[in-house]
Design a protein around this motif. Structure first.
Motif, PDB file in Angstrom:
ATOM      1  N   LEU A 124       0.825  -1.212   0.000  1.00 22.39           N
ATOM      2  CA  LEU A 124       0.000   0.000   0.000  1.00 22.39           C
ATOM      3  C   LEU A 124       0.858   1.260   0.000  1.00 22.39           C
ATOM      4  O   LEU A 124       0.432   2.305  -0.485  1.00 22.39           O
ATOM      5  CB  LEU A 124      -0.939   0.018   1.204  1.00 22.39           C
ATOM      6  CG  LEU A 124      -2.069  -1.000   1.207  1.00 22.39           C
ATOM      7  CD1 LEU A 124      -2.871  -0.884   2.499  1.00 22.39           C
ATOM      8  CD2 LEU A 124      -2.981  -0.853  -0.004  1.00 22.39           C
ATOM      9  N   LEU A 125       2.052   1.146   0.558  1.00 23.19           N
ATOM     10  CA  LEU A 125       2.956   2.299   0.647  1.00 23.19           C
ATOM     11  C   LEU A 125       3.894   2.396  -0.557  1.00 23.19           C
ATOM     12  O   LEU A 125       4.832   3.185  -0.544  1.00 23.19           O
ATOM     13  CB  LEU A 125       3.757   2.229   1.950  1.00 23.19           C
ATOM     14  CG  LEU A 125       2.918   2.311   3.219  1.00 23.19           C
ATOM     15  CD1 LEU A 125       3.795   2.136   4.447  1.00 23.19           C
ATOM     16  CD2 LEU A 125       2.155   3.632   3.276  1.00 23.19           C
ATOM     17  N   GLY A 126       3.645   1.591  -1.579  1.00 24.12           N
ATOM     18  CA  GLY A 126       4.400   1.708  -2.825  1.00 24.12           C
ATOM     19  C   GLY A 126       5.573   0.769  -2.981  1.00 24.12           C
ATOM     20  O   GLY A 126       6.282   0.828  -3.992  1.00 24.12           O
ATOM     21  N   ASP A 133      16.503  -5.689  -6.599  1.00 21.84           N
ATOM     22  CA  ASP A 133      16.817  -4.610  -5.654  1.00 21.84           C
ATOM     23  C   ASP A 133      15.603  -4.219  -4.822  1.00 21.84           C
ATOM     24  O   ASP A 133      15.692  -4.019  -3.610  1.00 21.84           O
ATOM     25  CB  ASP A 133      17.358  -3.378  -6.377  1.00 21.84           C
ATOM     26  CG  ASP A 133      18.769  -3.568  -6.886  1.00 21.84           C
ATOM     27  OD1 ASP A 133      19.424  -4.568  -6.506  1.00 21.84           O
ATOM     28  OD2 ASP A 133      19.221  -2.719  -7.675  1.00 21.84           O
ATOM     29  N   GLU A 134      14.453  -4.094  -5.492  1.00 24.16           N
ATOM     30  CA  GLU A 134      13.220  -3.745  -4.787  1.00 24.16           C
ATOM     31  C   GLU A 134      12.803  -4.863  -3.838  1.00 24.16           C
ATOM     32  O   GLU A 134      12.336  -4.608  -2.731  1.00 24.16           O
ATOM     33  CB  GLU A 134      12.093  -3.475  -5.782  1.00 24.16           C
ATOM     34  CG  GLU A 134      12.272  -2.204  -6.587  1.00 24.16           C
ATOM     35  CD  GLU A 134      11.177  -2.016  -7.626  1.00 24.16           C
ATOM     36  OE1 GLU A 134      10.351  -2.940  -7.833  1.00 24.16           O
ATOM     37  OE2 GLU A 134      11.143  -0.940  -8.240  1.00 24.16           O
ATOM     38  N   LYS A 135      12.979  -6.109  -4.279  1.00 23.86           N
ATOM     39  CA  LYS A 135      12.625  -7.257  -3.444  1.00 23.86           C
ATOM     40  C   LYS A 135      13.473  -7.277  -2.182  1.00 23.86           C
ATOM     41  O   LYS A 135      12.954  -7.474  -1.076  1.00 23.86           O
ATOM     42  CB  LYS A 135      12.802  -8.559  -4.223  1.00 23.86           C
ATOM     43  CG  LYS A 135      12.402  -9.789  -3.429  1.00 23.86           C
ATOM     44  CD  LYS A 135      12.511 -11.052  -4.274  1.00 23.86           C
ATOM     45  CE  LYS A 135      12.053 -12.262  -3.488  1.00 23.86           C
ATOM     46  NZ  LYS A 135      12.031 -13.474  -4.311  1.00 23.86           N
ATOM     47  N   GLN A 142      10.308  -5.623   5.628  1.00 24.36           N
ATOM     48  CA  GLN A 142       9.255  -6.494   6.164  1.00 24.36           C
ATOM     49  C   GLN A 142       9.775  -7.305   7.351  1.00 24.36           C
ATOM     50  O   GLN A 142       9.128  -7.362   8.404  1.00 24.36           O
ATOM     51  CB  GLN A 142       8.805  -7.416   5.028  1.00 24.36           C
ATOM     52  CG  GLN A 142       7.818  -8.479   5.382  1.00 24.36           C
ATOM     53  CD  GLN A 142       7.462  -9.294   4.150  1.00 24.36           C
ATOM     54  OE1 GLN A 142       6.848  -8.775   3.232  1.00 24.36           O
ATOM     55  NE2 GLN A 142       7.847 -10.558   4.127  1.00 24.36           N
ATOM     56  N   ALA A 143      10.941  -7.895   7.212  1.00 22.32           N
ATOM     57  CA  ALA A 143      11.522  -8.694   8.303  1.00 22.32           C
ATOM     58  C   ALA A 143      11.815  -7.816   9.515  1.00 22.32           C
ATOM     59  O   ALA A 143      11.545  -8.212  10.652  1.00 22.32           O
ATOM     60  CB  ALA A 143      12.788  -9.406   7.831  1.00 22.32           C
TER      61      ALA A 143
END
Length: 165
Positions: A124-126, A133-135, A142-143
């Protein structure tokens, strides 16, 4: 923060933990305290329908995010965060249960739902995970969020390994 959790799945889930981890994630990401979020828990049939309708992909999935105002975390510490409607996160406990059981660090359905809630908030925050790189950035964040929340709540061990594809 206004966070509504609506369980339409027929499966008993820890709604309070979903609410708490969502609030923790939004606070950690410095989202305006008057922003609004909706979390809906659905069964496999409903999730499969949403997955097909919005992603043109067959079968149920674990989590889907539907942003509204496309809010983003403030770029600088002294920047005032915008207020608005974050959107909806849809979770499927049946898929979460399977993923938790099949994960290398086997964990419960509720632990998987907590992880998926944070994953949905980040979407939701983009944040995205289409390119390496994004992953790496999204899954690292997230972790860190899940680990921080678990630590604050006196839960043992690190967060479950990401099982979200």
């Amino acid at each position: 923060m206004s966070i509504d959790v609506n369980n339409e799945s027929g499966t008993e889930v820890d709604e309070q933990a979903i609410l708490d981890v969502a609030r923790y994630a939004l606070t950690r990401m410095r989202i305006h305290p008057l922003s609004e979020l909706s979390v809906i828990v659905v069964d496999e049939a409903a999730m499969e329908q949403l997955h097909l309708q919005w992603m043109d992909l067959p079968g149920p999935t674990d989590v889907m995010s539907f942003p509204m105002d496309e809010l983003r975390p403030p770029a600088k510490d002294d920047e005032e965060p915008p207020q608005g409607l974050l959107g909806d996160i849809v979770l499927c406990p049946e898929v979460a249960k399977k993923q938790g059981e099949e994960a290398p660090t086997r964990h419960s359905m509720d632990e998987e739902l907590q992880l998926l809630t944070v994953h949905g908030v980040l979407h939701l925050l983009g944040y995205d995970h289409e390119v390496p790189d994004e992953k790496a950035e999204m899954f690292g964040l997230q972790a860190a969020i899940v680990d921080g929340w678990r630590s604050e709540h006196g839960l043992e061990g690190p967060s479950p390994a990401p099982t979200v594809s």
